[in-house]
Design a protein around this motif. Structure first.
Motif, PDB file in Angstrom:
ATOM      1  N   UNK A 412      32.445  41.108  46.659  1.00  0.00           N
ATOM      2  CA  UNK A 412      33.657  41.237  46.678  1.00  0.00           C
ATOM      3  C   UNK A 412      33.939  42.354  45.439  1.00  0.00           C
ATOM      4  N   UNK A 413      33.328  42.128  44.472  1.00  0.00           N
ATOM      5  CA  UNK A 413      33.483  42.943  43.322  1.00  0.00           C
ATOM      6  C   UNK A 413      33.133  44.391  43.667  1.00  0.00           C
ATOM      7  N   UNK A 414      32.485  44.794  44.553  1.00  0.00           N
ATOM      8  CA  UNK A 414      32.036  46.126  44.924  1.00  0.00           C
ATOM      9  C   UNK A 414      33.253  46.781  45.870  1.00  0.00           C
ATOM     10  N   UNK A 415      34.145  45.908  46.279  1.00  0.00           N
ATOM     11  CA  UNK A 415      35.351  46.461  47.072  1.00  0.00           C
ATOM     12  C   UNK A 415      36.151  46.987  45.971  1.00  0.00           C
ATOM     13  N   UNK A 441      40.079  37.237  44.730  1.00  0.00           N
ATOM     14  CA  UNK A 441      38.863  37.308  45.669  1.00  0.00           C
ATOM     15  C   UNK A 441      37.816  38.121  44.667  1.00  0.00           C
ATOM     16  N   UNK A 442      38.114  38.739  43.757  1.00  0.00           N
ATOM     17  CA  UNK A 442      37.142  39.703  42.875  1.00  0.00           C
ATOM     18  C   UNK A 442      37.218  41.086  43.324  1.00  0.00           C
ATOM     19  N   UNK A 443      38.284  41.430  44.235  1.00  0.00           N
ATOM     20  CA  UNK A 443      38.367  42.814  44.687  1.00  0.00           C
ATOM     21  C   UNK A 443      39.266  43.543  43.615  1.00  0.00           C
ATOM     22  N   UNK A 444      38.915  44.704  43.120  1.00  0.00           N
ATOM     23  CA  UNK A 444      39.794  45.295  42.388  1.00  0.00           C
ATOM     24  C   UNK A 444      40.743  46.522  42.810  1.00  0.00           C
ATOM     25  N   UNK A 464      48.226  43.448  39.822  1.00  0.00           N
ATOM     26  CA  UNK A 464      46.786  43.337  39.136  1.00  0.00           C
ATOM     27  C   UNK A 464      46.193  44.677  39.378  1.00  0.00           C
ATOM     28  N   UNK A 465      46.627  45.622  38.952  1.00  0.00           N
ATOM     29  CA  UNK A 465      45.967  46.863  39.030  1.00  0.00           C
ATOM     30  C   UNK A 465      45.093  47.032  37.741  1.00  0.00           C
ATOM     31  N   UNK A 466      43.873  47.642  38.234  1.00  0.00           N
ATOM     32  CA  UNK A 466      42.959  47.897  37.161  1.00  0.00           C
ATOM     33  C   UNK A 466      42.773  49.533  36.935  1.00  0.00           C
ATOM     34  N   UNK A 467      43.173  50.450  37.818  1.00  0.00           N
ATOM     35  CA  UNK A 467      42.868  51.612  37.725  1.00  0.00           C
ATOM     36  C   UNK A 467      44.041  52.526  38.303  1.00  0.00           C
TER      37      UNK A 467
END
Ligand SMILES: Nc1nc2c(ncn2[C@@H]2O[C@@H]3COP(=O)(O)O[C@H]4[C@@H](O)[C@H](n5cnc6c(=O)[nH]c(N)nc65)O[C@@H]4COP(=O)(O)O[C@H]3[C@H]2O)c(=O)[nH]1
Length: 575
Positions: A412-415, A441-444, A464-467
């Protein structure tokens, strides 16, 4: 005679019953002694008795046999007054004495069954409304009547908004309840002479006969939307319920059923496109564009079903390390005859026709498959996927993404999910909830096209935006206009104060890149490094940007030089 399964009835010339057997007693509900000596008219409703007596007279004048099932179907009146369907065979025992014998077979079960079969063939089993086939007949009939009377009628085509999302999200049973509710609401709002049918799925039609003026239709359309757009309580909470409605008028718009239906369909898509929960009359000017869109939709459907679509991937490069840190998945469609069709043409069509949900699900699934394939090949690369507003509103979006991740065993962290500012703002609370669930879920999450929407800072803080991605429209005039440059700078500062990373999109020249590096942009994406390419080309692009070549972000000249060296010549377009 007593053992015969058919009723046997003997009648004399005067029409009096001479004899009945046990089966006739059972069919009629009378005992033999109640019938003998009575007029045979006892089996008929009073209004039919005279005519029957005349038929009987005629029969005795020239008696001839009639086998079972050849004559007209008949209904006899039983003792309790109810009517029952029978088939009758006629014969005669003694012409001179004048006794006729009738064999009477109870066919009420058969007729009931036939009626049921007829109903099933012409009606929708779920709602009991006329089905597509029956609707076709009714439409032809409406045309015939209007032709004779010279009156207009209106054909309304309705489609429930977001039905697929509800059906997918809450399951079939919930979808069926919604359809039943829609049919109930429609029927309650229509008059006796109006006909309503369910064409299939969530599509309903209404024929309004004998309309005097368009305003009358508008009133009904508004009334129907009024009843349909009431929330529906399911599983303890109110479900938003709305529909879009298209109208075609006979004979103003068209004179044949097929064209009328097509025009109502076009008008319906027009209504859906212009904000849903609304209605639209068919108008000539919308014709050709809709025609083209509908054709495109059909072609797109074929492409989706037959593996005619592809995902390409455009690298996003980390400014500090010069590494490709992620890729953006972009849809590509090469039509066998029309060639390459850009997403800017087909994505809006998919959005307007509801196909975006199927298309979006396909993209997510493919992206997950690719993530897993790259990871297995030792290339754990983050893949960003674009999400449309309709997908964000899809009730089971999170579960759908989870399923795709699990199906392919993707991390999930790669999505990464990219939503545009305006998509996130369409229904801020709902978007917030969905995005938080994805993040858990780990999604960014990346906010796309930043600067073009109207996000408030306060709102951004709750996502929850990271970029954030700076829209490429800001980059184009970056070097020409100090205002744009100032805006880009302000966006970067703003993002930094919120702790967000900044990606610049559409970087085409080293000059643009130099400025972005100076402003503190974290990553960039654009033709300067690479266009979107097929998955198998990505590994080659990664090799062209070795990590040990990292450049100091503030050293602009060195940066320019380094970057210029790294641009693969085959994808380098402009500087
Ligand atoms: N002029 C210029 N353009 C550059 C440069 N670098 C990248 N681009 C283009 O900018 C677009 C970036 O994607 P977007 O803003 O998400 O904009 C996307 C996105 O909104 C939509 N789209 C594409 N694929 C999907 C998808 O799978 N799902 C959804 N919902 N939308 C998609 O279509 C839009 C257009 O996609 P594309 O035509 O692939 O266009 C892509 C990309 O090819 C550059 O240096 N110069």
């Amino acid at each position: 005679m007593e053992a015969s399964p058919d009723g046997i009835l003997m009648v004399d010339r005067a029409g009096h019953i001479v004899m009945v057997n046990a089966a006739m007693e059972a069919i009629s509900g009378y005992a033999s002694e109640e019938l003998c000596g009575q007029s045979v008219g006892i089996f008929l409703p009073p209004a039919a008795r005279d005519a029957h007596a005349r038929q009987l007279e005629a029969y005795f004048r020239s008696p001839s046999g009639r086998p079972m099932g050849r004559g007209q179907d008949f209904r006899i009146m039983r003792k309790d007054g109810s009517l029952t369907a029978v088939a009758i065979a006629l014969g005669h025992t003694d012409v001179s004495g004048g006794t006729a014998v009738a064999f009477v077979r109870d066919i009420s079960d058969v007729r009931g069954l036939e009626a049921r079969i007829r109903f099933q063939a012409t009606h929708d089993t779920l709602t009991g409304l006329a089905n597509r086939w029956q609707f076709g007949l009714e439409l032809e009939q409406a045309i015939a009547v209007s032709e004779r009377t010279g009156q207009s009628f209106a054909l309304l085509l309705l489609d429930l908004d977001d039905f697929k999302a509800i059906n997918d999200g809450y399951g079939h049973a919930a979808g069926e309840r919604l359809l039943l509710e829609a049919s109930r609401r429609l029927q309650s709002a229509l008059r006796a002479g109006d006909t309503v049918a369910r064409l299939g799925g969530d599509e309903f039609t209404v024929v309004l006969p004998a309309i005097a003026q368009p305003q009358d239709v508008e009133q009904v359309a508004a009334k129907l939307l009024g009843v349909l757009c009431q929330p529906y309580r399911m599983h303890g909470f109110d479900l938003a319920f709305s529909a879009s409605l298209g109208i075609a008028v006979y004979p103003r718009d068209a004179r044949d059923a097929t064209t009328l239906l097509r025009y109502a369909d076009m008008a319906m898509y027009h209504a859906k496109n212009s904000g849903r929960a609304s209605y639209a009359f068919y108008a000539h000017h919308m014709g050709w564009r809709m025609e083209e869109k509908l054709q495109l939709r059909e072609q797109l459907k074929i492409a989706l079903d037959s593996d005619g679509l592809e995902l390409h991937y455009q690298p996003q490069v980390n400014v500090a390390t010069a590494e490709v840190e992620s890729v953006e998945a972009l849809l590509r469609w090469t039509h066998p005859q029309l060639g390459e069709i850009p997403p800017s043409r087909f994505i809006p069509v998919a959005e307007a026709t509801g196909m975006i949900l199927a298309l979006g699900a396909w993209v997510i699934d493919r992206a997950c498959r690719q993530i897993a394939a790259w990871t297995e090949a030792g290339l754990p690369l983050r893949v960003a996927v674009n999400l449309s507003t309709q997908q964000l509103r899809q009730v089971d979006l999170v579960e759908q993404i989870e399923r795709s991740l699990a199906r392919h065993g993707a991390r999930p962290d790669l999505l990464e999910i990219e939503v545009t500012e305006s998509e996130a703002m369409a229904d801020p609370e709902q978007a917030r909830q969905v995005l938080w669930r994805l993040q858990r879920l780990g999604i960014s999450i990346t906010l796309d096209d930043f600067g073009t929407g109207y996000s408030s800072l306060a709102y951004l803080k709750h996502l929850p935006v990271s970029r954030i991605k700076i829209d490429r429209d800001f980059l184009r005039p970056l070097l020409r206009s100090p205002e744009d440059a100032a805006l880009v700078r302000a966006i970067v500062v703003l993002a930094q104060t919120l702790g967000l990373r900044v990606v610049a999109e559409g970087v085409e020249s080293t000059e643009q890149l130099s400025l972005l590096v100076r402003y503190g942009c974290d990553a960039y994406q654009g033709w300067l490094f690479s266009k979107a390419v097929a998955a198998h080309q990505i590994a080659g692009l990664l090799r062209s940007a070795p990590p040990d070549d990292a450049l100091p972000p503030t050293h602009i000249d060195a940066a320019n030089e380094t970057w210029a060296r790294r641009i693969p010549s085959e994808v380098q377009l402009s500087k």
